[in-house]
Scaffold this motif. Structure first.
Motif, PDB file in Angstrom:
ATOM      1  N   ALA A 160       7.317 -10.846  -2.464  1.00  0.00           N
ATOM      2  CA  ALA A 160       7.580  -9.450  -2.814  1.00  0.00           C
ATOM      3  C   ALA A 160       7.962  -9.310  -4.283  1.00  0.00           C
ATOM      4  N   THR A 161       8.709 -10.257  -4.796  1.00  0.00           N
ATOM      5  CA  THR A 161       9.124 -10.220  -6.199  1.00  0.00           C
ATOM      6  C   THR A 161       7.907 -10.249  -7.132  1.00  0.00           C
ATOM      7  N   ARG A 162       6.846 -10.930  -6.721  1.00  0.00           N
ATOM      8  CA  ARG A 162       5.631 -10.996  -7.533  1.00  0.00           C
ATOM      9  C   ARG A 162       5.039  -9.626  -7.802  1.00  0.00           C
ATOM     10  N   VAL A 163       5.245  -8.700  -6.878  1.00  0.00           N
ATOM     11  CA  VAL A 163       4.686  -7.355  -7.032  1.00  0.00           C
ATOM     12  C   VAL A 163       5.792  -6.328  -7.262  1.00  0.00           C
ATOM     13  N   HIS A 164       6.932  -6.803  -7.732  1.00  0.00           N
ATOM     14  CA  HIS A 164       8.072  -5.969  -8.131  1.00  0.00           C
ATOM     15  C   HIS A 164       8.667  -5.153  -6.986  1.00  0.00           C
TER      16      HIS A 164
ATOM     17  N   ARG B  14       0.834  -1.209   0.000  1.00  0.00           N
ATOM     18  CA  ARG B  14       0.000   0.000   0.000  1.00  0.00           C
ATOM     19  C   ARG B  14       0.868   1.258   0.000  1.00  0.00           C
ATOM     20  N   VAL B  15       1.954   1.253   0.790  1.00  0.00           N
ATOM     21  CA  VAL B  15       2.860   2.406   0.848  1.00  0.00           C
ATOM     22  C   VAL B  15       3.420   2.712  -0.536  1.00  0.00           C
ATOM     23  N   HIS B  16       3.714   1.659  -1.315  1.00  0.00           N
ATOM     24  CA  HIS B  16       4.299   1.824  -2.647  1.00  0.00           C
ATOM     25  C   HIS B  16       3.243   1.796  -3.756  1.00  0.00           C
ATOM     26  N   ASN B  17       1.975   1.975  -3.379  1.00  0.00           N
ATOM     27  CA  ASN B  17       0.856   2.009  -4.338  1.00  0.00           C
ATOM     28  C   ASN B  17       0.784   0.764  -5.212  1.00  0.00           C
ATOM     29  N   VAL B  18       1.026  -0.395  -4.609  1.00  0.00           N
ATOM     30  CA  VAL B  18       0.925  -1.668  -5.314  1.00  0.00           C
ATOM     31  C   VAL B  18      -0.399  -2.315  -4.916  1.00  0.00           C
TER      32      VAL B  18
END
Length: 105
Positions: free
Chosen positions: A67-71, A36-40
């Motif tokens: 984490a890698t799944r969402v870059h 959410r912090v990184h707008n993912v």
């Protein structure tokens, strides 16, 4: 907390949330906060789908894969929080007992 019993199963109900109490995967919850912090935009299910969970929870090793799944990039550092540069904040702290907390520093 209120214990209720129905058809030989016991559920714990949290009156404040009016929902069954489940064990929280603090590491997964922290990852969702960082998303959410990184707008993912993602979900718990999307992050853990197909991962070999340990007792239904992600481990620090699986965190990297999720984490890698969402870059997002992860790196495990073993150092005092005061020695982590501000540009790496927020971070997930791994505490004793495998409890995770997110911090801004």
């Amino acid at each position: 907390m209120i214990d209720t019993q129905a058809t030989n199963t016991t559920k714990t109900i949290d009156p404040a949330q009016n929902a069954p109490h489940e064990k929280v995967d603090s590491l997964l919850e922290c990852l969702l906060v960082l998303c959410r912090v990184h707008n993912v935009s993602t979900s718990k299910d999307a992050l853990i789908a197909g991962l070999p969970l340990n007792s239904g929870r992600i481990t620090p090793a699986l965190l990297k894969r999720a984490a890698t799944r969402v870059h997002l990039v992860t790196k495990i550092l073993k150092k005092p929080l005061s020695q982590i540069p501000d540009e790496f904040m927020p971070v997930i702290l791994l505490l004793n007992g495998e409890v995770a907390r997110k911090t801004r520093g």
